[in-house]
Design an enzyme around this catalytic site. Structure first.
Site, short mmCIF file in Angstrom:
data_model
loop_
_atom_site.label_atom_id
_atom_site.label_comp_id
_atom_site.label_asym_id
_atom_site.label_seq_id
_atom_site.Cartn_x
_atom_site.Cartn_y
_atom_site.Cartn_z
CB SER A 144 2.42 -106.76 65.06
OG SER A 144 2.18 -105.56 65.75
CE LYS A 163 -1.98 -105.74 66.25
NZ LYS A 163 -0.80 -106.57 65.93
#
Length: 290
Positions: free
Chosen positions: A53, A113
């Site tokens: 990701s 993230k």
């Protein structure tokens, strides 16, 4: 003639208690464990990358250090999120920081993230373009991201066009050495304030267009750099932990800020073959900062 009484003999010293090596070892290990817990909870902690990701900055098999003191402390700073600390928040992250956090709504797994939106910000995706506070974030096309196929990042095939944690078959090419490589379209985004980073965009996806999100107080909006392969704040929280988004993440869930990669492996090493620990290492990635 009187006999001289014999001189009194000094009392024998009591035998020293046998020294317990097991006790000393146990005491040492207990102190060592306490030091490790304190360092990992309040100063630095290692983290390994389990998914794609955050490509292109982070590959599966990267290991990095995070600093724990940047934003504050909470129960999530401690192992197993033990409820022994109050929430102590003293600094918001900056837009563009890469952070490790407990993923809501379950608060069990550590995710990583990039911070995109801060409290009060509006965030939207329009045709794959990030729009922050009503203004499009500059997005510049640059050279494709190229990474060799490996056990940690397998290449798609006609029989398996979208492998788990790997490269879709349409992006697979043959490299100069005859080995499969992944070539993914890459762009450079630059946030207000000048923070710049690279993102991947594989083409039109449902997540390329969203509603306008307004970040509530005490929360952040987080996104993965691999925009078409990231469950992040664009997606709602659900009751299925394996398919859940995270939407807005509370500040107290932030565990730390990513600072440096200290090891990286392509996944081809075997514990029983020590020399493969070195041949599997991606040496060029070690020491990369954020």
């Amino acid at each position: 003639m009187e006999e001289t009484p014999p001189a009194e003999q000094p009392a024998a010293a009591a035998p020293a208690a046998p020294k317990s090596e097991w006790k000393d070892l146990g005491s040492f290990l207990l102190k060592l464990a306490l030091i490790v817990v304190v360092v990992r909870s309040f100063l630095f902690s290692p983290f390994n990358i389990p998914s794609e990701s955050m490509l292109p900055r982070l590959l599966i098999g990267d290991y990095l250090f995070i600093t724990k003191f940047n934003y504050g402390y909470s129960r999530h700073s401690l192992p197993f999120s033990l409820p022994l600390l109050p929430n102590m928040h003293w600094s918001d992250p900056a837009r563009g920081d890469v952070v490790v956090f407990k993923a809501p709504p379950f608060d069990r797994n550590d995710w990583i993230k990039r911070v995109i939106g801060l409290p009060g910000d509006t965030v939207q995706m329009v045709d794959g373009q990030l729009v922050l506070n009503g203004k499009p974030v500059p997005k510049e096309r640059i050279a494709d991201f190229v990474v060799p196929a490996s056990p940690n990042f397998p290449a798609g095939t006609p029989a398996d066009p979208v492998p788990d944690h790997g490269c879709k078959v349409e992006f697979v090419k043959t490299g100069a050495n005859g080995q499969a490589e992944c070539h993914i379209p890459r762009f450079r985004e630059t946030l207000p304030g000048g923070k710049s980073y690279e993102v991947l965009d594989e083409g039109e996806q449902d997540s390329d267009n969203t509603v306008v999100f307004t970040v509530p107080p005490g929360h952040v909006f987080l996104m993965g750099d691999n925009r078409d392969n990231s469950a992040d704040s664009r997606f709602p929280q659900t009751s299925d932990e394996n398919r859940s988004g995270i939407r807005f993440v509370p500040m107290e869930n932030l565990e730390g800020k990513a600072v440096v990669t200290f090891w990286s492996t392509d996944g081809s090493a075997s514990w029983l073959l020590p020399w493969t620990w070195f041949t599997a290492a991606r040496w060029s990635r070690i020491g990369e900062g954020f």
